[in-house]
Scaffold this motif. Structure first.
Motif, short mmCIF file in Angstrom:
data_model
loop_
_atom_site.label_atom_id
_atom_site.label_comp_id
_atom_site.label_asym_id
_atom_site.label_seq_id
_atom_site.Cartn_x
_atom_site.Cartn_y
_atom_site.Cartn_z
N GLY A 1 0.84 -1.20 0.00
CA GLY A 1 0.00 0.00 0.00
C GLY A 1 0.87 1.25 0.00
N ASP A 2 0.20 2.41 -0.11
CA ASP A 2 0.89 3.71 -0.05
C ASP A 2 1.91 3.90 -1.17
N ALA B 1 -7.92 2.75 3.40
CA ALA B 1 -7.09 3.34 2.36
C ALA B 1 -7.05 4.85 2.53
N GLU C 1 -13.06 -4.60 16.78
CA GLU C 1 -11.62 -4.57 16.48
C GLU C 1 -10.84 -4.22 17.75
N ILE D 1 -2.09 -6.93 14.58
CA ILE D 1 -1.78 -6.81 13.14
C ILE D 1 -1.33 -5.38 12.82
N GLY D 2 -1.65 -4.46 13.73
CA GLY D 2 -1.37 -3.05 13.43
C GLY D 2 -2.33 -2.54 12.38
N ARG E 1 -7.65 0.25 12.33
CA ARG E 1 -8.73 0.39 13.33
C ARG E 1 -9.96 1.08 12.76
N ILE F 1 -12.38 -2.69 9.43
CA ILE F 1 -12.33 -3.38 8.13
C ILE F 1 -12.45 -4.91 8.31
N LEU G 1 -0.56 -6.90 0.70
CA LEU G 1 -1.58 -6.86 1.75
C LEU G 1 -2.80 -7.68 1.37
N VAL H 1 -2.03 -8.76 6.82
CA VAL H 1 -2.64 -8.33 5.56
C VAL H 1 -3.95 -7.64 5.88
N THR H 2 -4.58 -7.09 4.86
CA THR H 2 -5.92 -6.57 5.05
C THR H 2 -6.92 -7.70 4.74
N GLY I 1 2.09 -0.72 9.98
CA GLY I 1 1.51 -1.86 10.69
C GLY I 1 2.58 -2.93 10.90
N ALA I 2 2.14 -4.05 11.51
CA ALA I 2 3.09 -5.10 11.88
C ALA I 2 3.37 -6.02 10.69
N ARG J 1 0.29 7.31 11.22
CA ARG J 1 1.41 6.52 11.77
C ARG J 1 2.65 6.67 10.88
P1 IMP Z 1 -6.81 -3.14 8.05
O1 IMP Z 1 -6.97 -3.09 6.57
O2 IMP Z 1 -7.19 -1.87 8.75
O3 IMP Z 1 -7.47 -4.35 8.65
O4 IMP Z 1 -5.25 -3.32 8.37
C1 IMP Z 1 -4.52 -4.50 8.03
C2 IMP Z 1 -3.12 -4.16 7.58
O5 IMP Z 1 -3.19 -3.49 6.33
C3 IMP Z 1 -2.35 -3.21 8.50
O6 IMP Z 1 -0.97 -3.55 8.44
C4 IMP Z 1 -2.57 -1.85 7.88
O7 IMP Z 1 -1.57 -0.93 8.22
C5 IMP Z 1 -2.53 -2.23 6.41
N1 IMP Z 1 -3.26 -1.29 5.55
C6 IMP Z 1 -4.60 -1.25 5.32
N2 IMP Z 1 -4.89 -0.28 4.44
C7 IMP Z 1 -3.73 0.29 4.09
C8 IMP Z 1 -3.38 1.33 3.16
O8 IMP Z 1 -4.21 1.93 2.47
N3 IMP Z 1 -2.06 1.62 3.07
C9 IMP Z 1 -1.11 0.96 3.78
N4 IMP Z 1 -1.39 -0.02 4.64
C10 IMP Z 1 -2.69 -0.36 4.79
#
Ligand code: IMP
Length: 424
Positions: free
Chosen positions: A11-12, A38, A112, A121-122, A125, A128, A223, A233-234, A269-270, A298
């Motif tokens: 990502g990013d 995102a 969550e 997982i970092g 929050r 998702i 991810l 991962v997401t 994240g982790a 972050r």
């Molecule tokens: P979640 O998608 O919030 O459940 O996060 C799961 C993992 O995906 C974490 O490590 C987040 O930091 C990462 N993550 C989710 N969306 C993004 C994004 O848009 N950019 C970068 N990392 C993401």
């Protein structure tokens, strides 16, 4: 022509800038996965936006935007963003919301926190994971449910009953009321009620008419729920492999696939990150690249480019072209390192191990290339880039066997080099 913009890392990668550039010529712009986790940075006529739910097409008058069925939507976040963009544009963006897209409910964020996945997982929050889990468990609330207030409240009440049973001690769950959740959803969602519909049909029809359709991915290949660095991962499909299903179209029709990668690697994240740089170099990339999350603020972990991870992403995304972003951030480095392979238990390996423990034990094997010191933010033609910068780009294109069509040398739309090397 249908074009997909896909993240090749964690990502990013800078997809926001690329989709914003390409959206200028698009008739339809479709966000296909994820939710407000995102954060795409878009600079439109000098104004900086962090978009979380709205596609980049919203910044062009006349372009229609679609939120596809594979997304999870937080109605309150969407409304806030929609109103901001409408104010900036002087008119409301034209939107179609897939009736089968799932909604992020207040209890998803609470879950969550209760379950601690934010820590482990970092995550971002934003609820998702729990929202996608409700989808798979067939207890989710979908956009189409907003069309019938009574049915909506009944479904929320049924879900709350289960949650109260599972979390008898949780005050945050006990205090939730189905009626007030339904009220909040319908208040925030009021402008969207008339645009909830057959988004897949809208996209299929536009493609059949030969319109310019742009698919905007969120997150990146590493991810991906199935093929990323699991479990860090997401919870959605982030790759080209998942795009067709998330939208409801045939994948073969998407002829142009742009893989976006930074000139180095970042991760929030982790989870393991073999080429991570601790110390001064990592800090330098973080500061120079302003590597702080658009969604959470972050700091992003930074490191050298990882071609093992990129080759993995290329197999999933099948890019026809690459867009390389933030090349300017590497300016001033005497030596730049690129990871071609990993060392695991004394063996050299060329691909990502599926086991997170093995991935964690991988050590990068680097090749060094020369750096450059010239200011490249002012360069607009590929041939005007310093020789060393072109050599570095050639290493990436060669390793993935994909041509580079765009190089970004700064955040604004003008700070872009079109190489002239595209799939044709
Ligand atoms: P979640 O998608 O919030 O459940 O996060 C799961 C993992 O995906 C974490 O490590 C987040 O930091 C990462 N993550 C989710 N969306 C993004 C994004 O848009 N950019 C970068 N990392 C993401």
């Amino acid at each position: 022509m249908a074009t997909a913009v896909l993240g090749m890392q964690w990502g990013d990668e800078g997809k926001g800038k690329i989709t914003h550039l390409l959206a200028e010529n698009a008739d339809l712009v479709v966000r296909f996965n994820g939710g407000p986790n995102a954060g795409h940075t878009v600079i439109d006529r000098g104004v900086k936006f962090g978009t979380h739910q709205m596609p980049a097409g919203a910044f062009y008058a006349g372009a229609r935007c679609v939120l596809a069925g594979g997304m999870v939507i937080d109605v309150a976040v969407l409304r806030e963003e929609y109103d901001k963009i409408a104010q900036h544009m002087g008119e409301e963006p034209e939107l179609v919301i897939a009736e089968n897209a799932h909604l992020i409910m207040p209890y998803h964020r609470i879950l969550e926190e209760l379950e601690g996945s934010g820590e482990a997982i970092g995550t971002t929050r934003r609820g998702i994971g729990p929202a996608y889990r409700d989808k798979a468990a067939r207890v989710g609330i979908r956009a189409v449910d907003l069309l019938d207030r009574e049915r909506l409240e009944e479904k929320i009440e049924a879900r709350l009953r289960l949650l109260r049973e599972n979390w008898p001690e949780a005050g945050a769950i006990a205090s939730l009321s189905a009626a007030s959740i339904a009220d909040d959803l319908l208040n925030a969602g009021q402008p969207f009620i008339s645009v909830i519909g057959d988004a897949a049909g809208t996209v299929q029809a536009a493609m059949a008419r030969g319109e310019e359709v742009l698919f905007e991915g969120a997150q990146g290949a590493l991810l991906d729920l199935d093929y990323g660095s699991y479990p860090y991962v997401t919870s959605s499909s982030t790759t080209f492999a998942g795009l067709a299903n998330s939208i409801g179209i045939g994948a073969l029709e998407v002829k142009r696939r742009i893989g976006v990668t930074k000139a180095y690697t970042t991760r929030v994240g982790a989870g393991s990150f073999p080429t991570e740089l601790s110390g001064k170099l990592g800090e330098r990339l973080q500061q120079a690249g302003a590597e702080f999350g658009v969604t959470t603020g972050r700091p992003r972990r930074c490191g050298w480019l990882d071609l093992v991870a990129l080759r993995h992403a290329a197999r999933l995304n099948a890019p026809t072209e690459l867009a390389i972003t933030k090349l300017d951030i590497l300016t001033g480095m005497k030596e730049i390192r690129v990871c071609h392979s990993y060392r695991l238990d004394g063996r050299e390996i060329m691909s990502l191990p599926a086991s997170s423990e093995e991935f964690g034990a991988c050590e990068p094997i680097y090749e060094s290339v020369a750096g450059w010191s010239e200011d490249i933010t002012v360069v607009r033609r590929y041939e005007d880039l310093p020789h060393a910068a072109r050599e570095y780009l050639a290493v990436i294109a060669h390793a993935l066997d994909v041509p580079i069509f765009l190089v970004s040398v700064g955040p604004s739309p003008e700070e872009t080099i079109l190489t002239g090397f595209d799939r044709d």
